[in-house]
Write a protein that holds these residues in place. Structure first.
Motif, PDB file in Angstrom:
ATOM      1  N   ARG A   1     -26.819  -2.415   7.821  1.00  0.00           N
ATOM      2  CA  ARG A   1     -27.303  -1.868   9.090  1.00  0.00           C
ATOM      3  C   ARG A   1     -26.553  -0.588   9.462  1.00  0.00           C
TER       4      ARG A   1
ATOM      5  N   GLN B   1     -33.670  -5.638   3.613  1.00  0.00           N
ATOM      6  CA  GLN B   1     -34.859  -5.806   4.451  1.00  0.00           C
ATOM      7  C   GLN B   1     -34.479  -6.008   5.912  1.00  0.00           C
ATOM      8  N   LEU B   2     -33.417  -6.764   6.164  1.00  0.00           N
ATOM      9  CA  LEU B   2     -32.972  -6.992   7.542  1.00  0.00           C
ATOM     10  C   LEU B   2     -32.551  -5.686   8.212  1.00  0.00           C
TER      11      LEU B   2
ATOM     12  N   VAL C   1     -24.250  -7.786   5.755  1.00  0.00           N
ATOM     13  CA  VAL C   1     -25.481  -7.386   6.440  1.00  0.00           C
ATOM     14  C   VAL C   1     -25.186  -6.240   7.405  1.00  0.00           C
TER      15      VAL C   1
ATOM     16  N   ASN D   1     -29.792  -6.576  18.239  1.00  0.00           N
ATOM     17  CA  ASN D   1     -30.183  -6.003  16.948  1.00  0.00           C
ATOM     18  C   ASN D   1     -29.025  -5.394  16.192  1.00  0.00           C
TER      19      ASN D   1
END
Length: 465
Positions: free
Chosen positions: A127, A212-213, A123, A433
């Motif tokens: 990002r 999507q994250l 993930v 975030n």
């Protein structure tokens, strides 16, 4: 198995197989053709660039390529094919390492995302890709579809290839979604060598959720680089994810008379920036960095406390020398995705005390970003504010940007105070975030618009919140 044990000198020396396997023309040429089209004339960033299997021919096609690579032996092998000037490389983890500037395309080929052995790291990789892209930019991932249907019940291994010179098999840990690929190679004398690599396999649907994250949307998915249809029987996929924005082909949105706001005058897109050096302020000279600055740069960029909340790790002399020859060599900006890093020199002493950077993120959106770092011995004297204000002037007055942002770790309170002194508005607080340097961080987003700049150009002191 640690990464250093896998991607070592021995592996790097024997990694390339010119003309065969993943280096075969029928494999490599469609890959490069598709990436050229997806880059759409802009710069590209390759995660896990390795020995340059894809980066070298892609750069030869005119696409500016930068790489991130964890293995120094693999980078040394790449350097036998391309110089630092031709393909700059940042040594670091593709889930966290930062390359300067913004890119039209980030890509990750040949199952490499599976080398990240946890879901959290995978993930974080998505990002990190998003962090490097301009609005509308694309992240391309090539990955094998898990072949669990070929695993017999009760068995932990499956053979995926066997011939007289090579046998490949995978062993599975279904609970952790881990597999280890075992590659047995038999030479002409019958001697057998073994190479093993661990992976975390990912289903396409899980990868879409990771995207999507990170703020991506799935744009396309094919079975290969040539665009074959992806089906339930496809052994692999090439998935293209895209960030929102950056596409004005549909024309401007319309608003009703009840909600419309007065139009803002829009100037022409920026043409570029070439300052006259040195850029002078009351006490400072801003100018391009040179080889004579190595010791001064090392005196602060090697310090852990300086690097704690900024997107680089403590640097070695080799790191500084490499940056000077590549990403810090720019003396101007000619296109989006580029960065201009200038040294901060005290005019009275000639001492280099820090550096400041202006990123040009988007030509169409006329967007940029600033960053700054100063030697601790020179902090508290207003030097960083003076230098950053001068760079805002370069961005607004000379490059013609519409909006400049600063993204700051909330724990970096001196940098946040500096942004407010400059007159930048805090627009967002993004709670936990970003998985940054092994922990979740909260990001403060500051911004200033071109029409706001005149009030602060000459050192306006109103603090904005």
């Amino acid at each position: 198995m640690r990464a250093d044990d896998i991607w070592n000198d021995e592996t790097a020396r024997h990694y390339d197989t010119p003309g065969t396997g993943m280096f075969a023309a029928e494999t490599l040429e469609p890959t490069v053709d598709r990436l050229v089209a997806l880059a759409d004339g802009g710069p590209a960033l390759e995660f896990a660039v390795g020995t340059g299997r894809v980066a070298v021919p892609l750069a030869a096609r005119g696409v500016p390529v930068t790489g991130i690579e964890l293995s120094r032996p693999m980078v040394r092998q790449l350097r036998t094919k391309a110089t630092e000037q031709q393909i700059p490389v940042i040594v670091g983890d593709m889930a966290t390492a930062t390359a300067p500037g913004r890119y039209r395309l980030v890509y990750l080929v040949y199952n490499t995302i599976s080398n990240l052995l946890s879901q959290a790291d995978q993930v974080a990789c998505f990002r990190n890709a998003a962090r490097h892209l301009v609005p509308g930019g694309r992240f391309v991932v090539e990955l094998e579809v898990p072949q669990l249907r070929t695993l017999p019940p009760g068995r932990e291994a499956t053979v995926f290839h066997a011939d007289d010179s090579y046998v490949g098999l995978d062993t599975y840990d279904l609970l952790s979604q881990h597999l280890v690929s075992h590659h047995f190679r038999i030479d002409d004398k019958g001697q057998v060598s073994l190479f093993r690599s661990p992976h975390r396999y990912v289903w396409p649907a899980e990868m879409d959720l990771m995207a999507q994250l990170a703020g991506f949307e799935l744009e396309s998915r094919h079975a290969d680089w040539s665009g074959a249809e992806f089906t339930a029987e496809s052994p692999a996929h090439v998935s293209v994810y895209r960030l929102p924005g950056g596409d004005t082909s549909a024309g401007p949105a319309t608003a009703s008379a009840d909600t419309a706001t007065p139009p803002t005058t829009v100037s022409a897109a920026p043409a570029g920036l070439q300052p006259d050096y040195p850029v002078r302020t009351e006490r400072l000279l801003l100018r391009p960095l040179t080889a004579a600055d190595v010791d001064d740069l090392l005196s602060y960029r090697s310090r852990p406390e300086v690097c704690r909340y900024v997107p680089f790790t403590p640097m070695t002399r080799d790191d500084v020398v490499s940056r000077l020859a590549t990403m810090w060599a720019n003396t101007g900006l000619t296109d989006e995705g580029q960065a201009l890093t200038l040294g901060i020199e005290v005019a009275a002493t000639g001492r280099l005390i820090g550096d400041v950077v202006l990123f040009w993120h988007s030509r169409a959106q006329r967007g940029g970003e600033i960053g700054y770092v100063v030697h601790p011995d020179a902090s508290g004297q207003g030097y960083a504010t003076e230098a950053a204000r001068a760079v805002l002037g370069l961005g607004f007055d000379q490059l013609g940007l519409h909006r400049i942002v600063a993204r700051i770790d909330e724990r970096n309170t001196p940098s946040a105070r500096l942004a407010r002194r400059l007159g930048m508005r805090q627009e967002a607080r993004l709670v936990r975030n970003d998985f940054f340097k092994g922990e979740w961080s909260t990001e403060l987003d500051f911004a200033m618009l071109a029409e706001e700049w005149p009030a602060y150009r000459d050192g306006g002191t109103s603090v904005r919140t």
